[in-house]
Design a protein around this motif. Structure first.
Motif, mmCIF file in Angstrom:
data_model
loop_
_atom_site.group_PDB
_atom_site.id
_atom_site.type_symbol
_atom_site.label_atom_id
_atom_site.label_comp_id
_atom_site.label_asym_id
_atom_site.label_seq_id
_atom_site.Cartn_x
_atom_site.Cartn_y
_atom_site.Cartn_z
ATOM 1 N N TYR A 280 41.564 50.904 39.001
ATOM 2 C CA TYR A 280 41.924 52.216 38.469
ATOM 3 C C TYR A 280 40.724 53.160 38.498
ATOM 4 C CZ TYR A 280 42.052 55.850 34.973
ATOM 5 O OH TYR A 280 41.894 57.064 34.337
ATOM 6 N N LEU A 281 39.574 52.693 37.994
ATOM 7 C CA LEU A 281 38.379 53.549 37.939
ATOM 8 C C LEU A 281 37.979 54.034 39.332
ATOM 9 C CD1 LEU A 281 36.198 51.615 35.333
ATOM 10 C CD2 LEU A 281 37.288 53.849 35.013
ATOM 11 N N GLU A 282 38.170 53.188 40.324
ATOM 12 C CA GLU A 282 37.814 53.567 41.700
ATOM 13 C C GLU A 282 38.675 54.716 42.207
ATOM 14 O OE1 GLU A 282 35.989 50.733 45.127
ATOM 15 O OE2 GLU A 282 38.092 50.393 44.669
ATOM 16 N N SER A 283 39.851 54.920 41.580
ATOM 17 C CA SER A 283 40.763 55.985 42.010
ATOM 18 C C SER A 283 40.523 57.302 41.271
ATOM 19 C CB SER A 283 42.212 55.542 41.778
ATOM 20 O OG SER A 283 42.530 55.538 40.381
ATOM 21 N N VAL A 284 39.654 57.286 40.259
ATOM 22 C CA VAL A 284 39.424 58.477 39.437
ATOM 23 C C VAL A 284 38.450 59.426 40.141
ATOM 24 C CG1 VAL A 284 38.541 59.317 37.225
ATOM 25 C CG2 VAL A 284 39.871 57.190 37.312
ATOM 26 N N PRO A 285 38.810 60.689 40.359
ATOM 27 C CA PRO A 285 37.927 61.617 41.082
ATOM 28 C C PRO A 285 36.614 61.905 40.366
ATOM 29 C CG PRO A 285 39.848 62.763 40.179
ATOM 30 C CD PRO A 285 40.109 61.311 40.038
ATOM 31 N N TYR A 286 36.570 61.778 39.052
ATOM 32 C CA TYR A 286 35.334 62.018 38.316
ATOM 33 C C TYR A 286 34.334 60.863 38.465
ATOM 34 C CZ TYR A 286 38.136 65.569 35.912
ATOM 35 O OH TYR A 286 38.939 66.641 35.622
ATOM 36 N N VAL A 287 34.803 59.727 38.968
ATOM 37 C CA VAL A 287 33.947 58.543 39.113
ATOM 38 C C VAL A 287 33.340 58.518 40.505
ATOM 39 C CG1 VAL A 287 33.895 56.012 39.145
ATOM 40 C CG2 VAL A 287 35.260 57.223 37.412
ATOM 41 N N LYS A 288 32.021 58.440 40.531
ATOM 42 C CA LYS A 288 31.294 58.426 41.806
ATOM 43 C C LYS A 288 31.278 57.030 42.423
ATOM 44 C CE LYS A 288 26.699 59.518 43.673
ATOM 45 N NZ LYS A 288 25.327 59.995 43.310
ATOM 46 N N LYS A 289 31.059 56.012 41.581
ATOM 47 C CA LYS A 289 30.933 54.658 42.101
ATOM 48 C C LYS A 289 31.274 53.642 41.022
ATOM 49 C CE LYS A 289 27.750 51.814 44.846
ATOM 50 N NZ LYS A 289 26.407 51.749 45.467
ATOM 51 N N VAL A 290 31.958 52.561 41.407
ATOM 52 C CA VAL A 290 32.279 51.475 40.492
ATOM 53 C C VAL A 290 31.536 50.219 40.943
ATOM 54 C CG1 VAL A 290 34.097 50.042 39.479
ATOM 55 C CG2 VAL A 290 34.578 52.432 40.063
ATOM 56 N N TYR A 291 30.835 49.588 40.008
ATOM 57 C CA TYR A 291 30.097 48.362 40.303
ATOM 58 C C TYR A 291 30.870 47.176 39.722
ATOM 59 C CZ TYR A 291 26.211 51.591 41.171
ATOM 60 O OH TYR A 291 25.416 52.610 41.637
ATOM 61 N N TYR A 292 31.625 46.493 40.578
ATOM 62 C CA TYR A 292 32.409 45.334 40.164
ATOM 63 C C TYR A 292 32.547 44.424 41.377
ATOM 64 C CZ TYR A 292 36.239 42.536 38.206
ATOM 65 O OH TYR A 292 37.021 41.494 37.746
ATOM 66 N N PRO A 293 32.027 43.194 41.304
ATOM 67 C CA PRO A 293 31.993 42.338 42.497
ATOM 68 C C PRO A 293 33.347 41.963 43.055
ATOM 69 C CG PRO A 293 31.314 41.122 40.525
ATOM 70 C CD PRO A 293 31.370 42.564 40.147
ATOM 71 N N GLY A 294 34.414 42.145 42.279
ATOM 72 C CA GLY A 294 35.745 41.830 42.768
ATOM 73 C C GLY A 294 36.321 42.881 43.697
ATOM 74 N N LEU A 295 35.715 44.060 43.719
ATOM 75 C CA LEU A 295 36.202 45.130 44.595
ATOM 76 C C LEU A 295 35.670 44.939 46.010
ATOM 77 C CD1 LEU A 295 35.714 48.273 42.308
ATOM 78 C CD2 LEU A 295 37.874 47.119 42.852
ATOM 79 N N GLU A 296 36.502 45.237 46.995
ATOM 80 C CA GLU A 296 36.058 45.130 48.384
ATOM 81 C C GLU A 296 34.943 46.123 48.690
ATOM 82 O OE1 GLU A 296 39.296 45.355 51.107
ATOM 83 O OE2 GLU A 296 40.354 43.631 50.254
ATOM 84 N N SER A 297 34.852 47.182 47.898
ATOM 85 C CA SER A 297 33.806 48.182 48.107
ATOM 86 C C SER A 297 32.433 47.710 47.636
ATOM 87 C CB SER A 297 34.171 49.475 47.372
ATOM 88 O OG SER A 297 34.312 49.225 45.978
ATOM 89 N N HIS A 298 32.397 46.632 46.832
ATOM 90 C CA HIS A 298 31.104 46.119 46.368
ATOM 91 C C HIS A 298 30.354 45.538 47.561
ATOM 92 C CE1 HIS A 298 28.096 43.725 44.232
ATOM 93 N NE2 HIS A 298 28.425 44.377 43.126
#
Length: 406
Positions: A280-298
């Motif tokens: 969810y946080l990764e979809s928020v426009p106010y959020v620049k970056k999410v640090y969570y190892p379970g995300l493919e973006s990590h």
């Protein structure tokens, strides 16, 4: 109970039964709280033999207590270690490791980003006693290799860094360290079993703030040091029970024993909720970056899949945009955090309830601004410990909090 083959049972069974048997005196199922400072002997000879270690038993609770011993056995088995020391706090575990393994003239390599109080011990306390400390990026094997000196005795890092959520390849670091005669100690607080098993990856010592996921109920301050009997015994005899005196109370040991019995269920929910909130946080426009190892973006997601056994936990951090509707990142952080209703502003983690905090002004405020910058701890970074509530309710709470930025 003694017939259980603990080498061939699941994590949940281990968490419930390891180290605990019905009380032999009255048959109590739950381990009793031996709330006593001292223990009596039938004869002088018995006391002499127990103090001398010729026969098993207890003399004084600072050196050992039946309730605490049950906890130590359980934690050792959960981590795959031979022995465990339970301490009165997570920092008691950190201090026990440092004072137990190091002496004047030794050199320590520490990961660039560690818990703020640990950083203070390394930057000030240890150096006051003649221990040299070098900070290195433990995610980069070459950086660690370059940092090793002839007097290097210990490499210390967190399995998942606080609060930047970077993973270190424990197996690779351990192989390098042992080739050079260096010990490896890993703070596994953020990724306890069944997520990461540092000893199985090759580390020599693993430590925890049991205040967090291991207890899991937010009502105990405690720590633990786990490793081989050879390494753990001198730390117990000379440091935690002597110079530091960091023995936990029997009541706290009882509470953690209780908390551990539901650990498998708790961790499964933390992991499930953590992934949902991170996405969810990764979809928020106010959020620049999410640090969570379970995300493919990590950037270390592939490493995480292997080392964390696809159990990614409930702890994460996220950065806000540098400028949001005329506010800088820090002002926006405060506005979002203050608007949360379900999530509580608190510096711990692993509780049943969701907790949120601002590392730069809270857990890592003791670090200099320069040290925080080197560690990647920015002013617009928020750390989140996702709890056991319904994930949709946590997400709705954040939606209404982000709406205050409009």
């Amino acid at each position: 109970m003694s017939d259980i083959d603990f080498d061939n049972v699941g994590f949940g069974t281990l968490a419930i039964h390891a180290g605990q048997e019905p009380d032999k005196l009255y048959g109590a199922l739950a381990t009793p709280i031996y709330q006593t400072s001292t223990f009596c002997f039938e004869t002088v000879e018995e006391g002499t033999a127990k103090f001398g270690g010729q026969i098993p038993g207890f003399c004084y609770s600072r050196g050992g207590n039946p309730t605490t011993v049950a906890l130590e056995k359980k934690i050792a088995m959960l981590e795959g270690g031979e022995a465990c020391i339970s301490t009165a706090s997570g920092m008691g575990a950190v201090g026990g490791v440092m004072l137990g393994l190091l002496q004047a003239g030794d050199h320590v390599i520490c990961g660039e980003c560690v818990y703020g109080c640990t950083d203070v011990v390394l930057r000030t306390t240890l150096q006051k006693f003649g221990v040299e400390v070098t900070y290195a990026d433990t995610t980069d094997l070459e950086s660690v290799k370059v940092a090793i000196k002839e007097n290097t005795k210990l490499i210390y890092f967190e399995s998942l860094t606080n609060p930047t959520m970077e993973l270190t390849d424990i197996a690779a670091i351990s192989k390098l360290a042992h080739k050079n005669g260096v010990l490896v100690a890993v703070d596994n607080t953020f990724t306890p079993p069944p997520e990461v098993y540092p000893l199985k990856e090759g580390a020599d010592i693993v430590l925890h703030s049991c205040t967090k996921y291991i207890n899991g109920h937010g009502d105990v301050i405690s720590g633990a040091i786990i490793g081989s009997t050879e390494l753990i015994t001198p730390i117990r005899k000379g440091v935690t029970s002597k110079i530091c005196g960091t023995t936990p109370s029997p009541f706290n040991s009882f509470l953690i024993l209780r908390g551990l019995q539901t650990m498998e269920l708790r961790m499964a929910r933390h992991c499930e909720n953590g992934m949902a909130v991170a996405k969810y946080l990764e979809s928020v426009p106010y959020v620049k970056k999410v640090y969570y190892p379970g995300l493919e973006s990590h950037p270390q997601h592939e490493v995480a899949k292997t080392m964390m056994h696809e159990n990614y936990g409930g702890i994460m951090s996220f950065e806000l945009q540098e400028e949001i509707n005329g506010m800088d990142g820090f002002e926006a952080c405060k506005k979002v955090v203050n608007a949360l209703k379900i999530a509580s502003i608190a510096v711990s983690l692993g509780d049943p309830g969701t907790l949120v905090q601002h590392p730069a002004s809270m857990t890592h405020a003791n670090m200099s601004k320069e040290a925080r910058a080197e560690a990647g701890i920015k002013e617009d970074l928020i750390r989140l410990s996702v709890g056991l509530e319904n994930s949709k309710d946590i997400i709705e709470d954040f939606k209404q909090a982000f709406a205050t930025l409009e």
